[in-house]
Design an enzyme around this catalytic site. Structure first.
Site, mmCIF file in Angstrom:
data_model
loop_
_atom_site.group_PDB
_atom_site.id
_atom_site.type_symbol
_atom_site.label_atom_id
_atom_site.label_comp_id
_atom_site.label_asym_id
_atom_site.label_seq_id
_atom_site.Cartn_x
_atom_site.Cartn_y
_atom_site.Cartn_z
ATOM 1 N N ASP A 132 0.842 -1.191 0.000
ATOM 2 C CA ASP A 132 0.000 0.000 0.000
ATOM 3 C C ASP A 132 0.878 1.241 0.000
ATOM 4 O O ASP A 132 1.892 1.282 0.712
ATOM 5 C CB ASP A 132 -0.895 0.033 1.245
ATOM 6 C CG ASP A 132 -2.148 -0.807 1.089
ATOM 7 O OD1 ASP A 132 -2.526 -1.075 -0.067
ATOM 8 O OD2 ASP A 132 -2.730 -1.190 2.105
ATOM 9 N N ARG A 183 -2.243 -1.162 -8.266
ATOM 10 C CA ARG A 183 -3.532 -0.635 -7.833
ATOM 11 C C ARG A 183 -3.493 0.878 -8.065
ATOM 12 O O ARG A 183 -2.586 1.565 -7.592
ATOM 13 C CB ARG A 183 -3.791 -0.926 -6.362
ATOM 14 C CG ARG A 183 -5.131 -0.326 -5.869
ATOM 15 C CD ARG A 183 -5.236 -0.310 -4.353
ATOM 16 N NE ARG A 183 -5.365 -1.648 -3.826
ATOM 17 C CZ ARG A 183 -4.847 -2.041 -2.666
ATOM 18 N NH1 ARG A 183 -4.131 -1.203 -1.950
ATOM 19 N NH2 ARG A 183 -5.017 -3.268 -2.232
#
Length: 306
Positions: A132, A183
């Site tokens: 992330d 992502r």
């Protein structure tokens, strides 16, 4: 008013005293709408339920404000246990993690040591791991670590690109050599205008730009958005450019737009839900409220449900 609420929640997300206080009350403060539970088996149960709806998952063991090697080691063990439980339970899920959980703010070497332990387990189980992206202060070092680990672990690892940063289009170009699974998100941290687009319309425009660039590069895109306009644009763009559904997926957050998640899965798209769990849920919860202050209404209702 919405801007004021957003800034307030972002400020609170970094408040250590509020974080400690929230832990005392657990998920009763309303976070259960967005967090699957505090224990791994609660999260696995949520994953299984989503899998039964044709939806795949990425699991995230929440953790912030890491200051010691012991805390980093504990969270590393939690990530490894998550991978082991995914494998043993047979659910369709991968893992997302933040490198500050693993000691990045203590030392790069400690973080790399812990990342390799996790990726060794992920490789054994053939489970994908996503790094992330955090705030801008951690952006460049995160990309550099990804590049190093991508060379060692191949397609086991991916990372996130945030559309609100001016540099993101260049980062797409930079990472293309690795054929990365990215992502693509708008971004959820408060950043200065020196590094990030201050206006929503500019962020939206750049988001579309980097999605299109990444897809045309032939690389895998995880499009993380709850915005119908973005989702419909991606569908149309993929058809116009003969991009197969196997080259991209849609991602949404646990507890948000569940009907839309199920509909996308029924339409034949890969729909992945980001499912967080753990007792260190406070910072994540505050950022979800900041992204959409209207969520406060859902939280207040849930606090009074019997």
């Amino acid at each position: 008013m919405e801007t004021l609420l957003k800034n307030t929640f972002l400020f609170l997300s970094k408040n250590r005293f509020a974080n400690r206080t929230a832990k005392k009350y657990g998920l009763r403060l309303g976070a259960q709408r967005f967090v699957a539970g505090e224990q791994i088996m609660e999260a696995i149960a949520a994953v299984r339920e989503l899998n039964n709806q044709g939806i795949v998952v990425t699991l995230d063991h929440l953790g912030e404000f890491i200051f010691t090697e012991e805390e980093a080691a504990e969270l590393t063990d939690c990530c490894i246990r998550t991978l082991d439980e995914i494998a043993s339970s047979g659910v369709n899920a991968n893992l997302s993690l933040k490198m500050t959980q693993l000691g990045l703010d203590i030392s790069r070497e400690l973080c790399m040591q812990n990342m390799r332990k996790i990726l060794d387990t992920a490789s054994k189980h053939q489970i994908f791991v996503r790094i992330d992206m955090e705030d801008y202060a951690h952006n460049e070092i995160s990309l550099a670590i990804f590049e190093e680990l991508r060379k060692e672990y191949g397609t086991t690892i991916g990372i996130v690109i945030q559309a609100y940063l001016y540099k993101s289009e260049q980062d797409i170009d930079r990472l293309h050599a690795y054929r990365p699974n990215l992502r693509l998100v708008k971004g959820a941290y408060k950043e200065p205008a020196e590094v990030a687009f201050p206006k929503k319309e500019d962020v939206d425009s750049n988001y579309i730009k980097i999605i299109e660039k990444h897809l045309l590069n032939g690389d895998y895109a995880a499009v993380a958005s709850h915005d119908d306009k973005i989702i419909e644009h991606v569908k149309k763009f993929a058809k116009e450019h003969q991009i197969p559904n196997s080259q991209f997926e849609f991602q949404m957050l646990y507890g948000i737009r569940t009907g839309a998640q199920q509909e996308l899965a029924k339409e034949g798209y890969t729909m992945r839900v980001y499912v967080p769990y753990g007792n260190d849920w406070y910072g994540y919860f505050m950022r979800r409220l900041a992204e959409r202050p209207a969520n406060v209404g859902f939280v207040i209702k849930s606090m009074f449900k019997k």
